[in-house]
Design a protein around this motif. Structure first.
Motif, short mmCIF file in Angstrom:
data_model
loop_
_atom_site.label_atom_id
_atom_site.label_comp_id
_atom_site.label_asym_id
_atom_site.label_seq_id
_atom_site.Cartn_x
_atom_site.Cartn_y
_atom_site.Cartn_z
N GLU A 264 4.20 14.94 9.12
CA GLU A 264 4.49 14.73 7.71
C GLU A 264 4.41 16.08 7.02
O GLU A 264 3.42 16.81 7.14
N ARG B 16 2.22 4.20 13.97
CA ARG B 16 3.25 4.37 12.95
C ARG B 16 3.21 5.73 12.27
O ARG B 16 4.09 6.05 11.48
N GLY B 17 2.17 6.51 12.52
CA GLY B 17 2.10 7.83 11.91
C GLY B 17 1.55 7.78 10.50
O GLY B 17 0.64 7.00 10.18
N PHE B 18 2.13 8.59 9.61
CA PHE B 18 1.65 8.73 8.24
C PHE B 18 2.49 7.90 7.28
O PHE B 18 3.72 7.99 7.29
N SER B 19 1.81 7.10 6.46
CA SER B 19 2.50 6.32 5.44
C SER B 19 1.91 6.66 4.08
O SER B 19 0.74 6.37 3.82
N PRO B 20 2.71 7.28 3.18
CA PRO B 20 2.18 7.63 1.85
C PRO B 20 1.74 6.37 1.11
O PRO B 20 2.45 5.38 1.06
N ARG B 21 0.52 6.44 0.52
CA ARG B 21 0.01 5.31 -0.22
C ARG B 21 -0.04 5.58 -1.72
O ARG B 21 0.29 4.70 -2.52
N TYR C 146 3.53 12.44 15.55
CA TYR C 146 3.99 12.19 14.18
C TYR C 146 3.74 13.44 13.34
O TYR C 146 2.75 14.15 13.52
N ASP D 42 -3.88 -1.24 -3.77
CA ASP D 42 -2.71 -0.61 -4.39
C ASP D 42 -3.08 0.67 -5.16
O ASP D 42 -2.23 1.29 -5.77
N TYR E 46 -2.92 8.79 2.27
CA TYR E 46 -2.05 8.31 3.34
C TYR E 46 -2.76 7.28 4.20
O TYR E 46 -3.97 7.37 4.44
N ASP E 47 -1.99 6.30 4.66
CA ASP E 47 -2.40 5.50 5.81
C ASP E 47 -2.14 6.34 7.05
O ASP E 47 -1.11 7.02 7.15
N SER F 102 -1.87 5.92 11.15
CA SER F 102 -1.78 4.96 12.25
C SER F 102 -1.38 5.68 13.53
O SER F 102 -0.49 6.56 13.50
#
Length: 742
Positions: free
Chosen positions: A611, A672-677, A609, A727, A666-667, A669
């Protein structure tokens, strides 16, 4: 080890006695050697022949447990080897009229030049042979002494007097006397809530940082102040106290904390005591008077200043009124700081000026700076530099105990520390690196060994200790040629394994050692990630390689089979001639690149992954300082401060406009890789609109992100803001008093 060395030394004294008969026997072969020291014991019976120091082979009996046998029929000397000497029947040509002895060591015939000699039934071997047996050999230029054996504090030569110090330093030029003889962020439970700790290299070996938390309070360096803010519970956030340092010459830099103490470490300038050194004597730390009649004339001019490393120790019993318990200060510039349990270690470099020795001040002893006695300063025989490496250790739980201080002529460049040892790497002008090893036991820090490797070391992550072995990755510069290497050294700091010629034409951008594996990133136009097998220290191997665009300047372990890489995205700018032939290629750095590497299949590592954040000009402290990274292992969330510039069409010519400064979250995983939070800034919309293109800094610049319980805390010099871990909405904030800029 000390007992073993003592036994070895005693055996050698008996074997190499200085009787007249022994000397008459040896005198017919070569000339008498001035001094030969084996494991710190001066021995007789040695000779100089063909510019080399020779010792009788009987000296090797019992040395490091090696058995020594001589077969007179085949003129073969067997050293710790089972090789059949009867097979050695080929005649050997005489050398300079002497019978040559074949030497078999380490299960192979050793090629020696000049060779071992049989003179009247006694075999003499060149001292250099001991290097083949894993024993360090060197030459002390100043005392004209050849030595063999791992150097320790009690065997390192002492400076002794100010006159000797002046002689060693000479004109102040750097001396390199060649031998003429040929991990991890850990969540901690406290105050009823889990909280983050500084991202460190070795678990249990703490590193100082600009901000830390104990689960209830956040301690933060802000300009020339240190602020203590209560953050848990989040509904009762408030500033408890601020330490404003009255000495305008002191700038706090980083801190340590534990349950009882706050340690503030910074750089100062204290030249006042120098003006008092006009008398003919200074009082040394040992209480002896040291004659320094020339000191007054050689004191550095006032405008040069006198940099010092200063530590303030505070009692944390009452956070509203911190009580200063102690001050420790040593001359020089801070090299590294570590803390194990209640013991703090300060390593500093100080430039040598004439016969003036380093001075130390410890309020546990008094308020005055006291010189380190030259008799207590040691030097490395074959590498003398006009500077000092000063190692200071003190126990927070023993405030009345004077700090332990040791000093060496030399300096340090990079530092790695395990629970048992400190390793200080020093590069030289020839492109080699000497690694000094210091054994640690509480405040006792003793020099134990030294190793030499080819090339230069990038940073602390290029070094590691595992199962008694020291591993390091280096970049080797040889003229216009460039390559990289990995070396493995044993407990005596002798090289036992190596991999050479890795990624020619490239240099190391990051490295990380994890148990039996090592990882290394090199770069010129693409980013090769190398996976290295270190399970057999004597035979390290490259298992796999992955070439991808960009590079990682920091590698962070996610688990035993996955790595997080943080670095730069790149593009290649190609220049062609009129015929279309490529005449030049240059890598252009773009935005920040996050990558997850899967090394489950070590022969085929995968970049799973990626980003990319921002464009050219985007910057984060985490690129060069691992302590700026927060990794929440509970929720698999990473965060770090960042300044983002918007990507542009032609990044090779332009940086993009300023877009954002703050915390980016970021999350992370493995599936799933990187998920911007979230992006959290302390800038107002008006602040952001007024920022110039290349803006960095400001009171509202976010510098660290921490967590306590279920909340994240974002820190700048202006605010501490609290955010939920779901959040990331802001739930509270504290505005901090304006701090005095450094």
């Amino acid at each position: 080890m000390c007992k073993k060395v003592a036994v070895i030394a005693a055996v050698l004294v008996l074997l190499l006695g200085t009787s007249q008969g022994a000397w008459r026997h040896a005198n017919a072969f070569g000339t008498r050697a001035a001094n030969v020291s084996l494991f710190g014991v001066r021995v007789g019976g040695a000779v100089l022949f063909e510019g080399r120091a020779y010792v009788p082979s009987t000296a090797l009996h019992g040395l490091l447990g090696y058995a020594v046998e001589f077969d007179s029929k085949t003129q073969t000397l067997l050293i710790g080897s089972g090789l059949d000497s009867q097979a050695m029947t080929a005649p050997l040509s005489p050398y300079k009229g002497y019978t040559v002895v074949r030497v078999v060591a380490q299960q192979k015939v050793q090629t020696l030049n000049p060779p071992a000699i049989n003179h009247r039934g006694t075999v003499y071997v060149p001292l250099r042979l001991l290097e083949r047996l894993g024993v360090q050999v060197g030459w002390d230029f100043w005392s004209n002494t050849a030595y063999a054996g791992t150097l320790r504090d009690d065997t390192l030569p002492r400076v002794g007097t100010t006159q000797q110090l002046e002689r060693l330093l000479g004109s102040g030029a750097v001396w390199t006397v060649k031998d003429t003889m040929r991990n991890a962020t850990v969540a901690t439970q406290g105050a009823g809530a889990e909280f983050s700790q500084t991202n460190i290299q070795v678990a249990g070996v703490d590193e100082s940082d600009v901000a830390k938390t104990d689960g209830e309070y956040i301690y933060q360096v802000r300009g020339r102040e240190v602020t203590v803010t209560r953050v848990h519970p989040v509904s009762d956030m408030r500033v408890m106290s601020t330490i404003a340092f009255k000495d305008e010459r002191f700038t706090p830099q980083e801190i340590f904390i534990d349950d009882r103490y706050l340690v503030v470490i910074g750089q100062a300038d204290n030249n006042e005591f120098r003006t008092k050194v006009g008398a003919a004597t200074e009082q040394s730390l040992s209480g002896k008077a040291t004659v320094v009649g020339q000191v007054a004339a050689l004191v550095m001019p006032r405008w040069w200043g006198n940099p010092t490393v200063r530590a303030y120790i505070y009692d944390l019993t009452d956070r509203t009124n911190l009580r200063l318990l102690r001050e420790v200060e040593t001359e020089g510039h801070r090299l590294a700081t570590r803390k194990i349990g209640s013991v703090v270690y300060l390593l500093s470099n100080r430039w040598a000026q004439g016969p003036i020795v380093p001075h130390v001040r410890d309020s546990a002893r008094g308020d005055d700076f006291l010189p380190i006695d030259p008799a207590d300063i040691r030097y490395f025989p074959d590498r003398i530099a006009p500077s000092y490496l000063v190692v200071t250790a003190f126990d927070l739980n023993r405030p009345a105990q004077t700090a332990a201080v040791s000093a060496y002529l030399g300096a340090g460049h990079e530092v790695y520390m395990s629970h048992e040892n400190i390793y200080v790497a020093v590069g030289d002008w020839q492109g080699d690196t000497v690694v000094h090893k210091f054994a640690v036991n509480g405040v006792d820090v003793a020099y134990s060994a030294r190793g030499l490797v080819k090339g230069t070391i990038l940073n602390q992550f290029s070094m590691d200790e595992h199962n008694g072995y020291f591993r390091t990755a280096t970049t080797i510069w040889s003229g216009d040629k460039l390559s990289n290497a990995v070396f493995v050294l044993d407990v005596k700091m002798q090289t036992v394994g190596r991999i050479l010629n890795i990624a020619p034409t490239e240099r190391i951008y990051s490295a990380r050692f994890m148990g039996d594996r090592g990882y290394m990133v090199t770069f010129v136009l693409v980013d090769p990630l190398f996976v290295i097998d270190l399970s057999n220290p004597r035979n390290p191997k490259i298992l796999g390689e992955l070439k991808i665009p960009g590079f990682s300047s920091y590698l962070h372990p996610l688990d035993e089979n996955h790595l997080l890489g943080i670095g730069r995205d790149t593009t290649v700018l190609t220049t062609r001639d009129q015929s279309g032939r490529i005449i030049n290629e240059v890598a252009i750095e773009l935005g920040i690149k996050l990558a997850i590497f899967d090394v489950t299949d070590v022969a085929n590592p995968i970049e799973e992954y990626v980003e990319i954040i921002g464009g050219r000009g985007t910057y984060s402290e985490v690129l060069h300082n691992h302590k700026a990274l927060l990794f929440d292992t509970r929720n698999k969330i990473m965060a770090f401060p960042i300044t983002i510039h918007t990507p542009v069409l032609k990044p090779e010519f332009n940086h993009g406009p300023f877009e954002f400064q703050g915390a980016i979250i970021y999350d992370v995983s493995l599936t799933r890789g990187f998920s911007p939070r979230a992006r959290i800034s302390h800038l107002t919309p008006q602040d952001s609109s007024r920022r110039p293109q290349f803006w960095h800094g400001g009171r509202a610049e976010v510098k660290r992100i921490l967590y306590v319980g279920q909340n994240f805390y974002v820190l700048s010099d202006e605010f501490v803001t609290a955010h939920t871990d779901t959040d990331f909405r802001e739930v509270n904030r504290v505005q901090l008093a304006k701090s005095e800029a450094p």
